[in-house]
Design a protein around this motif. Structure first.
Motif, short mmCIF file in Angstrom:
data_model
loop_
_atom_site.label_atom_id
_atom_site.label_comp_id
_atom_site.label_asym_id
_atom_site.label_seq_id
_atom_site.Cartn_x
_atom_site.Cartn_y
_atom_site.Cartn_z
N ASN A 20 0.30 13.33 2.02
CA ASN A 20 1.36 12.37 2.32
C ASN A 20 2.30 12.42 1.25
O ASN A 20 1.85 12.07 0.02
N TRP B 124 0.93 5.19 0.64
CA TRP B 124 0.21 6.42 1.40
C TRP B 124 0.29 7.62 0.86
O TRP B 124 -0.30 8.77 1.36
N GLN C 24 5.33 9.41 0.57
CA GLN C 24 6.09 8.20 1.00
C GLN C 24 7.24 7.96 0.58
O GLN C 24 7.51 8.06 -0.92
N ALA D 219 5.43 3.42 7.37
CA ALA D 219 4.37 2.37 6.65
C ALA D 219 4.58 1.10 6.78
O ALA D 219 5.84 0.51 6.44
N ARG E 137 -0.42 -1.53 5.22
CA ARG E 137 -1.78 -1.04 5.33
C ARG E 137 -1.73 -0.41 6.58
O ARG E 137 -3.04 0.28 7.08
N TYR F 93 0.86 -1.11 -0.12
CA TYR F 93 0.07 -0.28 -0.03
C TYR F 93 0.83 1.13 0.09
O TYR F 93 1.88 1.29 0.65
N ARG G 130 -8.49 9.32 0.52
CA ARG G 130 -7.26 9.68 -0.28
C ARG G 130 -7.48 9.68 -1.85
O ARG G 130 -7.87 8.74 -2.37
N THR H 157 -9.40 5.36 4.14
CA THR H 157 -8.40 4.99 5.63
C THR H 157 -9.12 5.56 6.75
O THR H 157 -9.95 6.33 6.81
N ALA I 90 -5.57 1.62 6.09
CA ALA I 90 -6.40 1.46 5.07
C ALA I 90 -7.35 0.50 5.26
O ALA I 90 -6.95 -0.89 5.75
N VAL J 113 6.64 7.94 6.05
CA VAL J 113 5.97 8.83 5.20
C VAL J 113 5.97 10.32 6.10
O VAL J 113 5.86 10.48 7.11
#
Length: 222
Positions: free
Chosen positions: A80, A42, A82, A132, A135, A40, A221, A181, A175, A87
């Motif tokens: 965000n 972010w 990443q 991160a 998720r 995932y 998001r 999220t 998430a 993040v």
């Protein structure tokens, strides 16, 4: 006759072996590599809602500290970025609040009512630093806080002043489905103090307010 038959059998055997040698080599068994879902990510802008409660303390110059508490609800906007598992983000929010409390110490009227401190709205602008884990993302956060400090008392005009202070806290976001999220968050907020003076019943009357905020949120998001 037997020799002729044996010779024929030998010829046939040699011919079969030669034919077998000319056959193509059987291919190696095919193994399909397993398919893994990508981790995932972010990164990106998001909008959301949040809500929860606050509990804190207020002090007037002429009173001792007293408790305040209540609820709050509002909206959130953020971004965000990443890098590997780090993040970096920035987030802002604005909440309607109903956090208040009162005391009769050093501030009492004939009806028994006392001095009251209220917070009717609260906003923050904060940086976020998260880790991160696919998720899930635990994070720490801190920055500026803005809100009103309303002070009132029996027979007093009081004050309702917007003040700036600071906030620090942390939380965890995860998430849940698609672009959605959810998060749980704690913030310590200190809006400092305001000077109320004669409007709050004394030549020198400073009113301060700080609180612990616990809330949950739902973000989308983009």
């Amino acid at each position: 006759m037997k020799r002729v038959l044996l010779a024929c059998v030998g010829v046939l055997a040699l011919g079969g072996a030669a034919s077998a040698a000319d056959l193509p080599v059987a291919p190696a068994p095919y193994y399909k590599s397993p398919v893994y879902a990508p981790a995932y990510n972010w990164s990106g802008f998001y909008l959301g809602i949040n809500g929860g409660g606050g509990w804190g303390r207020s002090t007037w110059t002429t009173t001792g500290p007293f408790d305040t508490s209540g609820g709050l609800v509002g909206g959130t906007i953020g971004y965000n970025y990443q890098m590997n598992q780090v993040v970096l983000g920035v987030e802002g929010d604005r909440d309607w609040a109903n956090i208040n409390g009162s005391t009769s110490t050093g501030c009492t009227s004939a009806t028994g009512t006392g001095c009251q401190t209220s917070n009717n709205w609260l906003g923050t602008v904060r940086g976020r630093l998260g880790y991160a884990a696919d998720r899930f993302m635990p994070y720490i956060t801190g920055g500026a806080a803005f809100g009103d400090i309303k002070a009132s008392g029996p027979g007093l005009t009081g004050t309702d002043t917007t003040n700036a202070g600071w906030t620090l806290g942390g939380g965890i976001e995860f998430a849940i489905a698609g672009h959605w999220t959810a998060k749980a968050e704690y913030l310590y907020v200190d809006l400092g103090s305001v000077s109320c003076g004669a409007a709050c019943g004394a030549a020198v009357q400073n009113v301060n307010w700080h609180a612990n905020i616990g809330r949950v949120g739902l973000n989308y998001r983009f």
